[in-house]
Motif scaffolding. Structure first.
Motif: not given
Length: 201
Positions: A67-68, A71, A82, A177, A180-181
């Motif tokens: 999901t991240s 975006r 997702t 987080d 994904a980052n």
């Protein structure tokens, strides 16, 4: 969910495990991901498959990462899994069939949650080769990925389903987080390097 992290591991040079609290975690993960992308992708289509379900706190790491990543609306990679459209035990085989029918020789990055030893909870791993989703809860599912990234969300070895249902969401979200980052930043840097190389050529 992947097999327990205290299973026999790959050679040290092909696997990285680092606590999410390590101040160098972002640079370490990005560096390792860049190494794998540079060595393996070439002109192959890049596919990210995030495995898990939003119905289990411990097993929602994959869908949260997906999901991240969604975006970003990026054309650098193709995404499956997702919170809205999870890839889980019931549809994983069909998803892989779709991927291989859609893309020619895709380079796949598998993302999943993992159970492990107490001292490893909260760590993130990047390993060469496919992950084996479902092995931690005795499910026979197809292996996924040229490489895989896993977050160790809780302790394995006993009553895995109960453990997954009682995993702290705050930890899972922190791990997702970071993954994904770092994955997006690594793919962006890899893509930029490819464009520069093409211009120089």
């Amino acid at each position: 969910m992947k097999r327990s992290a205290n299973s026999p591991s790959l050679p040290e040079f092909s696997s990285l495990k680092i606590p999410h609290t390590d101040p160098e975690i972002h640079s370490a993960l990005i560096h390792r991901l860049l190494y794998h992308l540079s060595a393996g992708v070439g002109r192959r289509p890049l596919v990210v498959i995030c495995i898990g379900t939003d119905r289990s706190t411990g097993d929602c790491l994959g869908p949260l990462v997906g999901t991240s990543l969604a975006r970003y609306h990026s054309s650098m990679f193709h995404l499956y899994g997702t919170l809205d459209e999870p890839v889980h035990a019931m549809n994983l085989s069909d998803t892989l069939t779709t991927v291989y029918n859609t893309f020619d020789d895709p380079y796949i990055i598998g993302i999943d949650a993992c159970l492990g030893q107490t001292t490893s909870v909260g760590s993130i791993q990047i390993s060469d080769g496919p992950l084996k989703p479902g092995a931690g809860v005795n499910k026979e599912l197809p292996p996924v990925g040229d490489i895989h990234v896993t977050g160790i969300v809780n302790v394995g070895g006993f009553m895995e389903y109960f453990v997954l249902q009682n995993t702290r969401l705050s930890l899972v979200m922190r791990l997702s987080d970071i993954i994904a980052n770092c994955l997006f930043r690594a793919m962006k840097e890899w893509h930029r390097s490819n464009l520069l190389a093409a211009q120089d050529g």
